[in-house]
Design an enzyme around this catalytic site. Sequence first.
Site, short mmCIF file in Angstrom:
data_model
loop_
_atom_site.label_atom_id
_atom_site.label_comp_id
_atom_site.label_asym_id
_atom_site.label_seq_id
_atom_site.Cartn_x
_atom_site.Cartn_y
_atom_site.Cartn_z
CG ASP A 58 -3.08 -0.34 -2.15
OD1 ASP A 58 -3.10 0.84 -1.77
OD2 ASP A 58 -3.57 -1.27 -1.49
CG ASP B 278 -3.34 4.16 -1.20
OD1 ASP B 278 -4.14 3.89 -2.12
OD2 ASP B 278 -3.23 3.44 -0.19
CB SER C 136 -0.96 -0.03 1.19
OG SER C 136 -1.90 1.01 1.13
CG ASP D 133 -6.33 0.59 -0.35
OD1 ASP D 133 -5.50 1.52 -0.43
OD2 ASP D 133 -6.26 -0.29 0.54
#
Length: 569
Positions: A303, A301, A145, A305
């Site tokens: 990734d 961000d 992440s 999500d």
Amino acid sequence: MKTIISRWLSRDPDPKTREELERLIDSQESVELEDRFNGRLEFGTAGLRGIVGAGPNRMNRLVIQETAIGLAHYLKAQEHDAEYRGVVIGYDGRPDSKQFACDAASALTAHGIKVYLTIRVAATPLVAFGVKHLGTAAGIVVTASHNPPAYNGFKVYWGNGAQIIPPHDSGIAAEIDAAAQQELHLMDLEIAHQQGLLVWLDDDFYQEYRRTMNENPLLSNHTQPDGISLAYTAMHGVGANMAETLLHDAGFNHVYSVAAQREPDGAFPTVNFPNPEEPGAMDMVIAEAKKHGATLACANDPDADRFAVAVQLDNDEYKMLTGDQVGVLFGHYLLSHVKSEQNLVGATIVSSSLLEQIAKSAGANYYQTLTGFKWLTNVGMKQETETSQFLFAYEEALGYTVGSEVWDKDGLSALVAFAQLTAELASNGQTIWDQLEAIYREHGLYLNAQRSIALDPSAPPIGDKLRANPVMQIAGQTVLQTDDLKSSKRMFQDGTFEDIDLPESDVLIYHLDSGARVVVRPSGTEPKLKCYYEVVEPMIHEDTLEHAQQRAESAMNDLILQHQASIAS
């Protein structure tokens, strides 16, 4: 230790980490070796996350293989059709992520479990979507992440499409420990493909997510999308292609992407810390917004999500919205655009209480969970009824899910929904700031803040101290109600109690007579106390937003100062 290290070297498939480990041995780095081998990277509800390197207390190919084998054993024990239903796997743009994803696929297929593996990088919400869409028994995303470049992770979804919660986390962890002591069984991916155990998810899969989002009624508000413009950054992550496509599909033609941050790059060369909440992380997208006079400066961000946004001010500068402000705006907007039976909204115990007030005003149903999106979605599923269908949930750390197509936070659909919200306001001559002010005038200005207090590592647990000496006043305000999530009891000022329907957790929540709230919870990994503060400032007719904000900030500073002083004493 020598025996453990020797066995590790014999099992490690990666020449890079074997060489790294041999260098540490040759240079007699005993402290470093002990840190890497005195324990194992802990598998929890968020799966695994850690620094990439050699040894069981790091992220590497062998840890991934053993983890995937443990997951395979657990799935087969829990789900009779796990082999047939399979596991969907995606990965982010970090240097080792594709290899780790392939290693997980190799381990799962060797144990007879079908794998659906993305052909290229995939945003985390696409994998959560894939679990439901493909009907798999589980999902895996190889991602760290928004952590720094040195990290990677292994995130697990259960067959319901949500992140795992107890008892699955401890059950999988036990199987991983057992797998680490057993012989490794792996399958070549070409052979797995030939045998029908590996299915490559090509562009059709990505397009299915796109079609599903385009058909989502909650993302169908196409009110003059050309009336606003926005700058966007993927922050060197995997979100750009899908984010730009979804915005274009929704009619947003004035979108300016930050070219230097558009492509996946796990080194994150232009940001010190690839987290939109960190100071400086949004600088480039705000600069892009200024260049074009854009209404919004938006970010996912790495990734994709999470979603962050800065909004243009009257002076053409930009100000970041907090996660709570975005959550409140979403709640207010969505509840006014849906059928009456789609009325279930949720937030965590440390998010703003304002969403609950908005839900009450709209005649909607509100639920509250422990921190973590895994709770928001798993509880949301259980709370649903025919007359109270899930609509929206958020956590203050920039996580939002709009509708139930993805049972996890989804920064891509949140981006589209926020752009549509903004465009609708603009079509009526209003701004995001106007809408926030209107909400505050109706319900009060809710201001939230978080601080951490360092604790003496040798002192008794702070939670035990606070429970032994119940807090009756904070910052000169009377505590009307104390929620103790460790005992699952709510104590009122008059001494009466009631039960709390939340999982046990070392958390205390104090509700004060001014409407303010203080949440305290000890960190599970460090000697510090995390404190979450909320103050509520009423707005009278003569108030400006600026003056109410100043009063709220003054009240917040006083609350934090006095509360932290009382903890220190």
